[in-house]
Design an enzyme around this catalytic site. Structure first.
Site, PDB file in Angstrom:
ATOM      1  N   ASN A 116       1.205  -1.529  -0.045  1.00 55.06           N
ATOM      2  CA  ASN A 116      -0.463  -0.537  -0.023  1.00 55.06           C
ATOM      3  C   ASN A 116       1.262   1.473   0.440  1.00 55.06           C
ATOM      4  OD1 ASN A 116       0.778   0.715   2.816  1.00 55.06           O
ATOM      5  ND2 ASN A 116      -0.074  -0.948   3.241  1.00 55.06           N
ATOM      6  N   ALA A 139       1.193   0.610  11.604  1.00 52.78           N
ATOM      7  CA  ALA A 139       1.868   0.358  10.221  1.00 52.78           C
ATOM      8  C   ALA A 139      -0.231  -0.233   9.497  1.00 52.78           C
ATOM      9  CB  ALA A 139       2.333  -0.795  10.653  1.00 52.78           C
ATOM     10  N   ASP A 187      -4.020  -6.244   4.396  1.00 48.94           N
ATOM     11  CA  ASP A 187      -5.372  -7.574   5.110  1.00 48.94           C
ATOM     12  C   ASP A 187      -5.086  -8.579   5.035  1.00 48.94           C
ATOM     13  OD1 ASP A 187      -6.578  -5.430   6.584  1.00 48.94           O
ATOM     14  OD2 ASP A 187      -7.215  -4.514   4.756  1.00 48.94           O
ATOM     15  N   PRO A 227      -2.843 -12.391   9.480  1.00 49.10           N
ATOM     16  CA  PRO A 227      -3.485 -12.002  11.328  1.00 49.10           C
ATOM     17  C   PRO A 227      -3.905 -10.058  11.394  1.00 49.10           C
ATOM     18  CG  PRO A 227      -0.959 -12.319  10.779  1.00 49.10           C
ATOM     19  CD  PRO A 227      -1.359 -12.605   9.504  1.00 49.10           C
ATOM     20  N   ASP A 228      -4.655  -9.958  12.193  1.00 49.05           N
ATOM     21  CA  ASP A 228      -5.690  -8.780  12.310  1.00 49.05           C
ATOM     22  C   ASP A 228      -4.245  -8.207  14.183  1.00 49.05           C
ATOM     23  OD1 ASP A 228      -6.601  -6.857  13.457  1.00 49.05           O
ATOM     24  OD2 ASP A 228      -8.261  -7.225  12.876  1.00 49.05           O
ATOM     25  N   ILE A 229      -3.161  -7.842  13.579  1.00 49.93           N
ATOM     26  CA  ILE A 229      -2.283  -7.168  14.601  1.00 49.93           C
ATOM     27  C   ILE A 229      -2.422  -6.776  15.894  1.00 49.93           C
ATOM     28  CG2 ILE A 229      -0.202  -6.299  15.035  1.00 49.93           C
ATOM     29  CD1 ILE A 229       0.744  -7.288  12.198  1.00 49.93           C
ATOM     30  N   LYS A 280     -14.272   0.136  14.845  1.00 52.50           N
ATOM     31  CA  LYS A 280     -13.578  -0.790  15.093  1.00 52.50           C
ATOM     32  C   LYS A 280     -12.489  -0.863  16.465  1.00 52.50           C
ATOM     33  CE  LYS A 280      -8.964  -0.641  12.773  1.00 52.50           C
ATOM     34  NZ  LYS A 280      -7.561   0.025  11.547  1.00 52.50           N
ATOM     35  N   LYS A 327     -12.861  -4.745  17.904  1.00 52.83           N
ATOM     36  CA  LYS A 327     -11.059  -5.258  18.501  1.00 52.83           C
ATOM     37  C   LYS A 327     -11.089  -4.918  20.074  1.00 52.83           C
ATOM     38  CE  LYS A 327      -9.803  -4.646  13.349  1.00 52.83           C
ATOM     39  NZ  LYS A 327      -9.195  -4.461  12.465  1.00 52.83           N
TER      40      LYS A 327
END
Length: 426
Positions: free
Chosen positions: A221, A286, A290, A318-320, A354, A358
């Site tokens: 990105n 960061a 995805d 993984p969703d850090i 979010k 999360k």
């Protein structure tokens, strides 16, 4: 500023110190803004400052005599420098040159301004201004950290074009931004923040990740890493121990920061989870990809005649930030977890989702569709949301207007430290 912001109680007594930088011309506008806001302003100038702006200009703007010499017989007949040190609620040095910062960091008192700074118990604030190489020099960074540890609040510097022709960090903040920071009191003082930051371990992720498709190509990105690196620099300036987990960027590591270089989301995840148990604040800045390829090709994927397209099979990374938040023991808020959300529409809606979904303590959301802000830019604007049981909807919020990322980073860290002090973590 669109309108002056006045002190809440008695007039603030601000001692404005001006040192020898080209940005001294901005100090005239700063003095005017502070006076318009209802503050009492007295000015002290170094010898070098008078080469850039005259004492008469500052006297006309403040209505007070300008002091320039420690050995002024008339003023010192009554120990004038001590009386001036006692008079001030706040000492504001703008601009603060590299030389002045070095002298203050080592406790020198060889002119009126440095003597006043050592002799006063007032709150102390400075707006650094110098060449970008001078600001980045390890000695200046070391002095900045020492001054922060001594209780100084540093505003800026900003990044941009400089009088010498260079481009980079070192510009003094604009007078409006300094006045705004001086006259708002909804956040803890910098001295308080510095005390809170001492000894903390702050882990920050920054930059993009690269997800290889083959030995030549990858998914990524537009993240430059500038926001994450600004956060790391601000945190170490406040006295924290900082570990920066960085994706591939073209930025120098801030002085005093420990950097771990990674490429992929999985590598960033693994490094983050290793450090989570031993950190006090985790900031996920960061721009993590995805998805990654289900399988990386061993050789370069070749374009074949007769094929109009290419189909890639992707799998979720993984969703850090969610993993870090979920790794905390049940009932614990340690570490404080701060997420970032880069959106192109419905900024607040997606940020609130979010934040709660999360399990974060705080989130910083920015609209990357705005020209000149976000990815790759030196400036940014953000909506900050945090958990607040006293708020009607369970969250507090603040809109931070467009400003240099270095300045925005300090605002974000002050919010995080305020959440920490308010008991978001044990």
């Amino acid at each position: 500023m669109s309108s002056p912001i006045g002190p809440k109680d008695a007039p603030r007594r601000i001692l404005l110190g001006i040192s020898a930088g080209i940005a001294a011309y901005k100090s005239a506008q700063l003095a005017r803004l502070l006076k318009q806001a209802g503050c009492e302003v007295r000015v002290v100038m170094t010898d070098g400052a008078q080469a850039f702006i005259t004492p008469l200009t500052l006297q006309a703007l403040t209505g007070e005599p300008v002091r320039t010499s420690l050995l002024d017989p008339e003023a010192e007949a009554g120990m004038g420098h001590i009386e001036l040190a006692r008079w001030a609620d706040t000492i504001l040095v703008a601009p603060a040159t590299a030389d002045l910062m070095a002298r203050l960091a080592t406790g020198q008192a060889d002119d009126l301004l440095t003597t006043l700074c050592l002799a006063s118990d007032a709150d102390k604030v400075m707006a650094p201004a110098m060449n970008q190489a001078m600001w980045r020099h390890p000695a200046t960074q070391r002095n900045a950290r020492q001054l922060a540890a001594d209780g100084w609040r540093l505003l800026g510097p900003a990044s941009g074009d400089q009088a010498c022709g260079d481009v980079g960090p070192g510009r003094m903040l604009e007078p409006e931004a300094i006045a705004e920071a001086m006259l708002t009191s909804d956040m803890p003082s910098q001295a308080t923040v510095d005390t809170q930051a001492q000894g903390l371990h702050v882990v920050i992720t920054a930059g993009p990740t690269r997800e290889p498709l083959d030995p030549v190509r990858y998914l990524s990105n537009h993240s430059s890493g500038k926001m994450g690196y600004a956060l790391a620099e601000a945190a170490v300036t406040l006295g924290a121990h900082v570990t920066l987990i960085s994706g591939p960027v073209n930025l120098p590591c801030p002085a005093g920061v420990e950097r771990l270089d990674v490429q992929t989301a999985q590598e960033m995840h693994d490094a983050s989870m290793r450090l989570t148990a031993n950190c006090d604040i985790f900031i996920g800045c960061a721009a993590v990809a995805d998805y990654r390829a289900t399988r990386q090709a061993a050789h370069k994927i070749k374009k074949r005649d007769g094929e109009d397209g290419l189909t890639l099979q992707l799998v979720k990374n993984p969703d850090i930030i969610a993993c870090v938040a979920a790794s905390r023991p049940t009932g614990s808020r340690h570490p404080l977890v701060v997420g970032f959300a880069a959106e192109t529409r419905e900024l607040e809606t997606y940020a609130r989702d979010k934040l709660t979904r999360k399990g974060l303590d705080m989130i910083v959301a920015n609209d990357v569709s705005q020209a000149g802000l976000g990815f790759g830019a030196d400036d940014n604007a953000a909506l900050v949301l945090w958990l607040d049981s006293a708020a009607p909807d369970g969250t507090g919020h603040e809109q931070l207007p467009a400003q240099p990322k270095t300045q925005l980073a300090m605002h974000v860290l002050r919010h995080a430290l305020a959440r920490l002090a308010a008991g978001a973590t044990p």
